[in-house]
Design an enzyme around this catalytic site. Structure first.
Site, PDB file in Angstrom:
ATOM      1  N   GLY A   1     -30.292  23.440 -23.093  1.00 53.54           N
ATOM      2  CA  GLY A   1     -30.274  22.494 -24.196  1.00 53.54           C
ATOM      3  C   GLY A   1     -29.624  23.080 -25.427  1.00 53.54           C
ATOM      4  O   GLY A   1     -30.319  23.472 -26.386  1.00 53.54           O
TER       5      GLY A   1
ATOM      6  N   GLU B   1      -9.585  25.388 -28.031  1.00 50.82           N
ATOM      7  CA  GLU B   1      -9.258  25.632 -29.443  1.00 50.82           C
ATOM      8  C   GLU B   1     -10.182  26.703 -30.031  1.00 50.82           C
ATOM      9  O   GLU B   1      -9.720  27.627 -30.731  1.00 50.82           O
ATOM     10  CB  GLU B   1      -9.379  24.335 -30.241  1.00 50.82           C
TER      11      GLU B   1
ATOM     12  N   SER C   1     -25.767  22.016 -26.614  1.00 52.34           N
ATOM     13  CA  SER C   1     -24.856  21.062 -27.263  1.00 52.34           C
ATOM     14  C   SER C   1     -25.573  19.795 -27.707  1.00 52.34           C
ATOM     15  O   SER C   1     -26.519  19.328 -27.066  1.00 52.34           O
ATOM     16  CB  SER C   1     -23.727  20.687 -26.303  1.00 52.34           C
TER      17      SER C   1
ATOM     18  N   GLU D   1     -22.881  33.395 -19.485  1.00 54.84           N
ATOM     19  CA  GLU D   1     -22.283  32.137 -19.039  1.00 54.84           C
ATOM     20  C   GLU D   1     -20.789  32.290 -18.834  1.00 54.84           C
ATOM     21  O   GLU D   1     -20.218  31.732 -17.895  1.00 54.84           O
ATOM     22  CB  GLU D   1     -22.568  31.038 -20.059  1.00 54.84           C
TER      23      GLU D   1
END
Length: 383
Positions: free
Chosen positions: A131, A362, A133, A248
């Protein structure tokens, strides 16, 4: 002792061990029907695979032995995942637990927390979601608004998370929430373990453009978690989240990337090149680029195994993988063999998210510019 080089003879022996086990362990149904399984069928295979990994001693290769792992390192971890990808093994449902929640608990959790959660993670008995984003806090995670307010021995949670993979199957959420003052950004965030199956937690499906359901919105409306399920200190969740994001984008991320890329190359080689001149012409190039990516991952992991814990190279690898997989499926969708046109066009839609998930390209390029190349931030004073 964990290996620090892929050239270590012990790693060669480990490769042979893993290859022999996978040869007989991969379910026949997965080999024969992978692209035709329903979601329910796939989930059941993934659940069973988690238990197979545990029973065979491959569920926590780089976890310390005192926590149920084998006490190996990132070299062995990557070696297993690399071979599994090449042999088209399933990916377990418990990935978030093994690769994200487990390492966070090992590095920052209490002894009681380790005893409670780590065995269940390794055995695949409890599944996890991440949990992080939110609708207004994806790339700029420090701006998140989900709030956890302490009330005696519990935190009461209010807010919303988005793009939460497999939340519908999860027992626990690794939640990053604001415990500090509004506007405190990274200085006011805390990481906590939140039970998913309770009043005040609502999971709503997000159906992908491909029609599949992996992602979810998760709404917290007065949900609770105990204060002793705080990972690290209150308001220091940003530090803990760094451990999670490193894992990750490291071994676990590399395994997913290679699994997908090797899958496309197998399909190209075995079926499509003979019927699609565009694919045949570029297949040697793609094979070379995937192999170069693999070797760069290995080089990065050898540095990590040698004590360089810097996550800088992960940004380069993330950009390289995500843009390469998009290039491959775009060519296949518009220049592939007729038999697999529908498959490739579905995967093209799926991989639109590859340059967004786990940090947009980006943002990754900003990290590369600032932390790898040492370039000044926009607007900063020039030397």
């Amino acid at each position: 002792m964990p290996a620090t080089s892929f050239a270590d003879p012990a790693v060669d022996e480990f490769r042979r061990e893993v290859t022999a086990w996978l040869t007989t362990a991969i379910p026949a149904e997965w080999r024969e029907r992978r692209d035709h399984l329903t979601m329910d069928e796939e989930i059941e295979i993934r659940r069973a695979w988690d238990r197979q990994l545990f029973d065979a001693g491959y569920a926590g290769l780089s976890w310390p032995e005192r926590f149920g792992g084998r006490g190996l390192g990132v070299v062995e971890d990557f070696t297993f995942n690399d071979i599994a990808a090449r042999m088209d093994a399933p990916e377990g449902l418990g990935r978030v637990g093994r690769l994200l929640a487990g390492p966070a608990i090992i590095h920052h959790g209490t002894p009681e927390m380790c005893a409670r959660f780590l065995p269940a993670i390794l055995k695949g008995e409890e599944n996890w979601c991440q949990g992080f984003s939110e609708p207004g806090a994806g790339s700029d995670l420090a701006s998140l608004h989900t709030r956890a307010v302490r009330d005696g021995d519990v935190y009461r949670i209010q807010g919303q998370k988005v793009w939460t993979t497999y939340a519908q199957f999860s027992d626990w959420c690794l939640l990053l929430a604001r415990t500090g003052a509004a506007g405190s950004r990274s200085r006011g965030l805390s990481l906590m373990l939140v039970p998913m199956r309770q009043p005040g937690v609502e999971v709503r499906p997000l159906i992908n453009i491909t029609g599949t359901h992996e992602f979810n919105e998760v709404f917290f409306d007065g949900a609770e978690t105990s204060t002793d399920l705080l990972v690290g200190a209150e308001d220091e969740g940003w530090l803990v989240s760094g451990t999670i994001l490193t894992h990750e984008r490291g071994v676990g991320f590399g395994a997913i990337a290679l699994n997908q890329l090797h899958g496309y190359l197998r399909l190209f080689t075995d079926h499509c090149a003979a019927h699609a001149p565009a694919i045949a012409a570029r297949l040697p190039e793609f094979v070379t680029r995937v192999e170069l990516l693999r070797w760069q991952m290995m080089r990065s992991l050898e540095k990590m195994a040698g004590g360089d814990a810097s996550p800088r190279s992960s940004a380069v690898l993330k950009v390289t993988w995500s843009e390469l997989v998009q290039e491959i499926v775009h060519l296949a969708a518009f220049g592939g063999c007729p038999e697999h046109t529908d498959l490739y066009r579905t995967r093209l839609l799926f991989h639109r998210a590859s340059t967004i998930v786990s940090g947009t390209s980006e943002i990754q390029r900003n990290i590369i510019g600032e932390r790898v190349l040492g370039l000044p931030r926009e607007g900063s004073a020039k030397a």
